[in-house]
Design a protein around this motif. Structure first.
Motif, PDB file in Angstrom:
ATOM      1  N   LYS A 723     -39.863  23.196  36.146  1.00 19.24           N
ATOM      2  CA  LYS A 723     -41.073  22.472  35.748  1.00 19.24           C
ATOM      3  C   LYS A 723     -40.810  21.614  34.514  1.00 19.24           C
ATOM      4  O   LYS A 723     -41.289  20.474  34.424  1.00 19.24           O
ATOM      5  N   LEU A 747     -47.653  16.137  37.386  1.00 19.14           N
ATOM      6  CA  LEU A 747     -46.960  17.418  37.564  1.00 19.14           C
ATOM      7  C   LEU A 747     -47.754  18.395  38.427  1.00 19.14           C
ATOM      8  O   LEU A 747     -47.188  19.389  38.895  1.00 19.14           O
ATOM      9  N   HIS A 748     -49.038  18.134  38.622  1.00 21.95           N
ATOM     10  CA  HIS A 748     -49.900  19.028  39.412  1.00 21.95           C
ATOM     11  C   HIS A 748     -49.862  20.455  38.852  1.00 21.95           C
ATOM     12  O   HIS A 748     -49.748  21.437  39.597  1.00 21.95           O
ATOM     13  N   GLU A 749     -49.937  20.553  37.536  1.00 21.12           N
ATOM     14  CA  GLU A 749     -49.907  21.854  36.878  1.00 21.12           C
ATOM     15  C   GLU A 749     -51.280  22.157  36.282  1.00 21.12           C
ATOM     16  O   GLU A 749     -52.089  21.260  36.023  1.00 21.12           O
ATOM     17  N   SER A 750     -51.500  23.443  36.034  1.00 18.89           N
ATOM     18  CA  SER A 750     -52.725  23.838  35.344  1.00 18.89           C
ATOM     19  C   SER A 750     -52.605  23.489  33.864  1.00 18.89           C
ATOM     20  O   SER A 750     -51.509  23.236  33.357  1.00 18.89           O
ATOM     21  N   SER A 753     -50.328  26.001  32.101  1.00 19.64           N
ATOM     22  CA  SER A 753     -48.919  25.775  32.410  1.00 19.64           C
ATOM     23  C   SER A 753     -48.394  24.531  31.698  1.00 19.64           C
ATOM     24  O   SER A 753     -47.280  24.519  31.161  1.00 19.64           O
ATOM     25  N   MET A 754     -49.215  23.476  31.660  1.00 16.21           N
ATOM     26  CA  MET A 754     -48.818  22.250  30.990  1.00 16.21           C
ATOM     27  C   MET A 754     -48.606  22.498  29.498  1.00 16.21           C
ATOM     28  O   MET A 754     -47.688  21.946  28.889  1.00 16.21           O
TER      29      MET A 754
END
Length: 786
Positions: A723, A747-750, A753-754
């Protein structure tokens, strides 16, 4: 003694329609003039064949030379397409040259004057010429014509400059001459426009011919398929720094790099106090050493330290013996261990080392460890003969022609056709694993169609497969057809099975591919449960395959392929055995035609498919034809082996397992491709030449470096590391700077997570956070740290 074919071939390489040139013969003796004298005459392109006829009239001579740059056509009237004693008649002057056509490099072994070179001296000059050619090639120069002058070696690079070139040619030759050694000198006097050049096909007769120092005939050793001119910019790039006192040149802006400022004054005060105060130099500064720091015998102020207005630093000593000593070497000499400290290693600029036989030494010393060599050069996507014919057919018939895809397809087809039928003297076979990376819609399937069409007409289409679901299925297919071509799409799936597998079942295909690759020159035992049946259904008692030849032509989407990699995959061995080529973007729409191979192409394919090999049981126990190689090719392969070993050792010391694995297999790939190059050139009488080896090495060298660069960007230790690397790639793709919201979407991350990704990259010093105060609330922006 002369060789008329060699003479006319050389002259047609050097000149073009409308050109006029002078032929000058030294110490000539003729029936009409028995005393040694100079013969001279002028010939036009249309009467090149008259040159060997004119030379036959002479009883003897010491050497035959030609003005390789075209002369004023009016001079033809001095002696029209004939030779005559020069006497008091004028010969060609610099003012008579119309335009500079050639840059000349003459490598002459050091020896007593007036004698021919010994065999060892002769070979040292040839080796030096190859070193210079490869060094210039690494800088993007096109291939030259390489000539054995009889005593030494000569390189000819096509240029296009006025006769009055502002001394650019002289300066370039002077820079190249710094590669001279104790054994070989590069002649710096060959820069004038009217320079005469030894004519291939004629004897070089210095002194008497004795066994230790024989007379030899000059001949062309190598010539490019297409003669491409060296640009003025390329010539200027290697003219390094020139000081008024030392005659040392400074490189142009393309060789300068912008880096953080280095406090050169403080460094000089501490480590080179003998330099004293600087002198002004072209907007920058220079310091002249009273004695060269590398050789106390150099006391003529030949060593200079320069700082350009940009802050770039360079060191140079004018003596040939110091040609390898640059600014980096000076720092390490006076400040031992300075480059062990990373923060200082990037704080200065090394402008030296412009002309090195191999750029990898510079790359090894500087970050990044795996530099990006860029897309594969077009000149490497061509092999004369069979492969170029297949490429031409593929390009003409493709809806969207792509040379990389066409070329890899043609390579795979040839490797398949000669499978189990040929080998080189090292027992390398033609089995190769090719992976072509191309995006959707690029036309990945078209080369597969071309290959099947040709194989069908040659009667071997039954040995082409398009998929294999398991290692066992692959094994069964090869038992039926010991030489096969598998053309499979979505090849990344094979690596993904290894990447994500938690047991051995998913490794079946990888294991079989590795085993078949290594068994191409031996016997492969079938698994015990294999249904060993012949094509007619009867049971076959021998449960093994002799010399299985599996050729793969895999295709994949670049992003998916690189994301399928991991350290486990890279060090497993399968990737190291693959030749991976990136096709780039889809080309412009073509004018597709039906896939209709020419009669000559089908004839060649059929000949190869039915190539006769020795032995009574050729289907079960083939005895392949050993492809002959020239002595020059053998020597070149030995040099490639040494270079691959050197790189392997370097990356082993760096604990870079993936790089070590790739370089461990590089020489083997070069051998296989050099053999295919030799077969392609003449399928009916194949020969591995030095040119075959040179092409194969450049191709594999480039692709290996590209693979390491991409793997360094995509391979990760764990999911979170992946990631982080994806975030870095997205920033690189968008100019190194992105708002938080946009990077989050990419990135399509939460959000949680980001946050962890951003904090990790900041702690590593890879990313900095900035705020745009022009909006309310202030927008968070991520910026890559260069």
């Amino acid at each position: 003694m002369t060789d008329a074919n060699e003479i006319t071939h050389a002259l047609r390489l050097w000149f073009q329609a409308g050109d006029v040139f002078e032929v000058r013969v030294l110490d000539a003796v003729s029936a009409d003039y028995r005393r040694e004298h100079i013969e001279s005459g002028y010939f036009d392109y249309e009467h090149i064949s008259a040159v060997p006829e004119a030379l036959k009239r002479l009883l003897s001579f010491r050497g035959v030379y030609v003005t390789v740059n075209p002369v004023n056509p009016d001079l033809l009237a001095r002696a029209v397409n004939r030779l005559r004693p020069a006497g008091r008649n004028p010969t060609t002057a610099d003012t008579d040259i119309v335009r500079r056509r050639w840059l000349l490099i003459d490598c002459d072994p050091r020896r007593a004057s007036g004698v021919s070179s010994s065999n060892a001296e002769h070979e040292s000059a040839l080796a030096k010429a190859r070193e210079i050619r490869d060094g210039l090639s690494s800088l993007g120069w096109p291939d030259p014509i390489m000539t054995d002058s009889g005593n030494g070696a000569q390189l000819m690079y096509r240029i296009d400059l006025p006769a009055d070139d502002g001394e650019l040619v002289r300066r370039v030759i002077g820079e190249i001459a710094k590669a001279s050694s104790e054994q070989v000198a590069i002649d710096t006097s060959v820069h004038n426009p009217a320079r005469i050049w030894r004519l291939p096909g004629t004897m070089n007769c210095k002194g008497d011919s004795i066994p230790e120092r024989p007379h030899r005939m000059a001949r062309i050793l190598d010539e490019p398929q297409d003669i491409v001119s060296v640009s003025r910019e390329q010539m200027q790039d290697i003219v390094s720094y020139q000081s008024e006192d030392t005659q040392t040149d400074v490189p142009d802006d393309d060789w300068k790099h912008t880096m953080p400022a280095f406090d050169l004054d403080s460094w000089i005060a501490q480590y080179c106090p003998e330099l004293g105060s600087p002198q002004p130099w072209k907007g920058g500064r220079k310091w002249i050493f009273p004695v060269c720091p590398f050789n106390e015998a150099h006391t003529n102020k030949s060593a200079v330290l320069i700082q350009e207005p940009s802050g770039a630093v360079a060191f140079k000593c004018h003596h040939n013996g110091c040609s390898g000593n640059d600014w980096r070497a000076l720092r390490e000499l006076r400040e031992p261990g300075c480059y062990d400290r990373r923060e200082e290693a990037n704080s200065d600029v090394d402008l030296s080392g412009i002309l090195k036989p191999n750029r990898i030494e510079k790359q090894e010393k500087e970050a990044p460890l795996f530099p990006n060599p860029g897309p594969v050069p077009d000149k490497l996507l061509s092999i004369p003969g069979f492969i170029d014919d297949v490429v031409k057919l593929s390009m003409q018939s493709a809806p969207y022609p792509n040379r990389v895809l066409s070329f890899t397809g043609a390579l795979a087809l040839l490797a398949f056709l000669v499978g189990r039928k040929v080998q080189d003297k090292r027992d390398n076979r033609s089995n190769i694993y090719l992976i072509a990376l191309a995006d959707s819609g690029t036309g990945k399937d078209h080369p597969r169609k071309v290959n099947f069409n040709i194989a069908f007409r040659a009667g071997v289409a039954g040995a082409i497969g398009d998929a294999f679901a398991s290692g066992e299925g692959l094994e069964d297919a090869l038992f039926m057809h010991p030489s096969m071509l598998f053309q499979a799409d979505e090849f990344d799936c094979i690596f993904n099975t290894l990447k994500y597998s938690k047991d051995n079942r998913a490794e079946s295909i990888n294991e079989k591919l590795l085993k078949f690759y290594g068994a191409s020159n031996t016997i492969y035992p079938l698994r015990k449960k294999a249904s060993a049946k012949k094509k007619d259904g009867t049971v076959h008692e021998i449960a093994h395959i002799v010399n299985p030849n599996l050729v793969l032509l895999g295709t994949a989407i670049p992003q998916y392929f690189y994301e399928s990699l991991s350290r486990r995959v890279l060090e497993n061995g399968l990737v190291a055995r693959c030749i991976i080529v990136e096709a780039g973007k889809r080309g412009e729409a073509g004018n597709p035609q039906p896939i209709t191979p020419s009669d000559s192409l089908i004839r060649a394919a059929t000949y190869l498919a039915n190539l006769d090999v020795n032995g009574n049981l050729t289907n079960e126990y083939p005895k392949p034809l050993i492809i002959t190689e020239t002595p020059e090719a053998t020597a070149a392969l030995r040099e490639v082996q040494q270079e691959c070993d050197r790189r392997y050792n370097f990356y082993e010391a760096q604990n870079e397992g993936a790089a070590k694995a790739l370089w461990a297999r590089a020489h083997e790939k070069v051998c296989k491709l050099a053999m295919l190059h030799g077969i392609s050139g003449n399928v009916y009488n194949p020969l591995i030449t030095e040119k075959s080896v040179r092409w194969a090495w450049k191709f594999i060298d480039h692709l290996t470096q590209r693979m390491l660069y991409m793997a360094d960007r995509y391979v990760y230790e764990n999911i979170f590391d992946e990631k982080c690397q994806r975030a870095i790639r997205k920033l690189q793709e968008h100019g190194g700077r992105l708002p938080h919201s946009k990077l989050l979407r990419l990135l399509h991350e939460s959000a949680d997570s980001m946050k962890k990704i951003a904090e990790t990259l900041q702690e590593k010093g890879t990313v900095q956070v900035e705020y745009d105060s022009s909006v309310r609330p202030a927008a968070k922006i991520y910026r890559l740290v260069e």
